[in-house]
Structure formats: C-alpha cells, structure tokens
Design a protein around this motif. Structure first.
Motif, PDB file in Angstrom:
ATOM      1  N   GLY A 142      -7.061   4.322   2.866  1.00  0.00           N
ATOM      2  CA  GLY A 142      -5.839   3.698   3.343  1.00  0.00           C
ATOM      3  C   GLY A 142      -5.854   3.542   4.851  1.00  0.00           C
ATOM      4  N   ASN A 170       5.314   2.980   5.402  1.00  0.00           N
ATOM      5  CA  ASN A 170       4.796   4.212   4.790  1.00  0.00           C
ATOM      6  C   ASN A 170       3.543   4.686   5.501  1.00  0.00           C
ATOM      7  OD1 ASN A 170       6.493   4.458   2.126  1.00  0.00           O
ATOM      8  ND2 ASN A 170       5.929   2.300   2.333  1.00  0.00           N
ATOM      9  N   ALA A 228       0.713   6.745   3.952  1.00  0.00           N
ATOM     10  CA  ALA A 228      -0.209   6.142   2.988  1.00  0.00           C
ATOM     11  C   ALA A 228      -1.649   6.129   3.494  1.00  0.00           C
ATOM     12  CB  ALA A 228       0.242   4.730   2.650  1.00  0.00           C
ATOM     13  N   TYR A 266      -4.182   7.736   1.278  1.00  0.00           N
ATOM     14  CA  TYR A 266      -4.433   7.179  -0.059  1.00  0.00           C
ATOM     15  C   TYR A 266      -5.701   6.342  -0.055  1.00  0.00           C
ATOM     16  CZ  TYR A 266       0.656   7.953  -0.652  1.00  0.00           C
ATOM     17  OH  TYR A 266       1.922   8.467  -0.708  1.00  0.00           O
ATOM     18  N   ILE A 309      -2.922   1.621  -2.038  1.00  0.00           N
ATOM     19  CA  ILE A 309      -1.960   1.035  -1.109  1.00  0.00           C
ATOM     20  C   ILE A 309      -1.639  -0.403  -1.511  1.00  0.00           C
ATOM     21  CG2 ILE A 309      -1.635   0.232   1.268  1.00  0.00           C
ATOM     22  CD1 ILE A 309      -3.063   2.723   2.194  1.00  0.00           C
TER      23      ILE A 309
END
Length: 122
Positions: free
Chosen positions: A26, A96, A99, A102, A107
């Motif tokens: 991410g 966010n 994120a 991630y 994402i």
C-alpha cells in the motif's frame, strides 16, 4: 557466451528470490499514485486497472459477475471510466493513511468499494 551466463544467473536469482520480495505494498501504491509525472500516473492507472481485472476474473471463475457475490468489494457501473477508478483509489488513500500497511490490491478493492459499493437485491 558471457551474456547467456548472465541471463541464466539473473533468471535463477529471480526464481530463488522469495515472492514476498516482490510484494507491491500500500505504501508503494500511495507513493506512486501521489506523483504527477506521466510515467507514474500511467503506472498507477495500469496497476488499478490490472487489480480490477484480476478481481473480476476471480469472481467470474467462482460464479460470475451478474450481481454482488460473497466477498465482492465493489460493483462497477458500465459507465465507469479508468480515471474515475484511479481517482476513487487516490481518495481512499488520502482519507485512510493507515492503509499503507495493506497490500496494494487490497487498497484498490477497498477504495473502489467505498466509491462503487455493491447494492443488494431490491
């Protein structure tokens, strides 16, 4: 001959390298999609479209895309254009920042799910 040995070494090195070493995170996607140069914008868009295609191919393999399926995070309208998809992912990332930890494809799914949620049967 030397070129052949170098190519063989590079190929074997790539095979022996763990898959996790090639993970696109991410954080990588956030940095890439924040850039404004043409190459980065194209790469960001290509990644988003590739992730979308991968999700839809997976859904198709398990039963089709004729409606929301279990685990389907987003449902794109036929009128959706690539820039809209990229913008939706960029907006999700901006809202966010956590994120970054991630996987990049996660994402994409979450960002598109926020912008293009699946509607249940009416």
């Amino acid at each position: 001959m030397l070129r052949a040995l170098i190519c063989l070494g590079v190929t074997l090195g790539a095979i022996a390298t763990p898959v996790a070493a090639f993970a696109f995170t991410g954080a990588d996607l956030i940095k890439l999609c924040a850039r404004t140069d043409v190459a980065s914008r194209n790469y960001c868009g290509g990644y988003v479209l590739g992730a979308v295609d991968g999700v839809y191919n997976t859904i198709e393999a398990i039963g089709g895309t004729t409606g929301p399926r279990v685990g389907q995070f987003f449902c794109l309208p036929a009128s959706a254009k690539p820039p809209q998809l990229v913008d939706a992912v960029r907006k999700y990332v901006a809202e966010n920042p956590n994120a970054a930890s991630y996987n990049a494809s996660t994402i994409v799914s979450l960002g598109l799910g926020k912008a293009f949620p699946c509607k249940g049967p009416e």
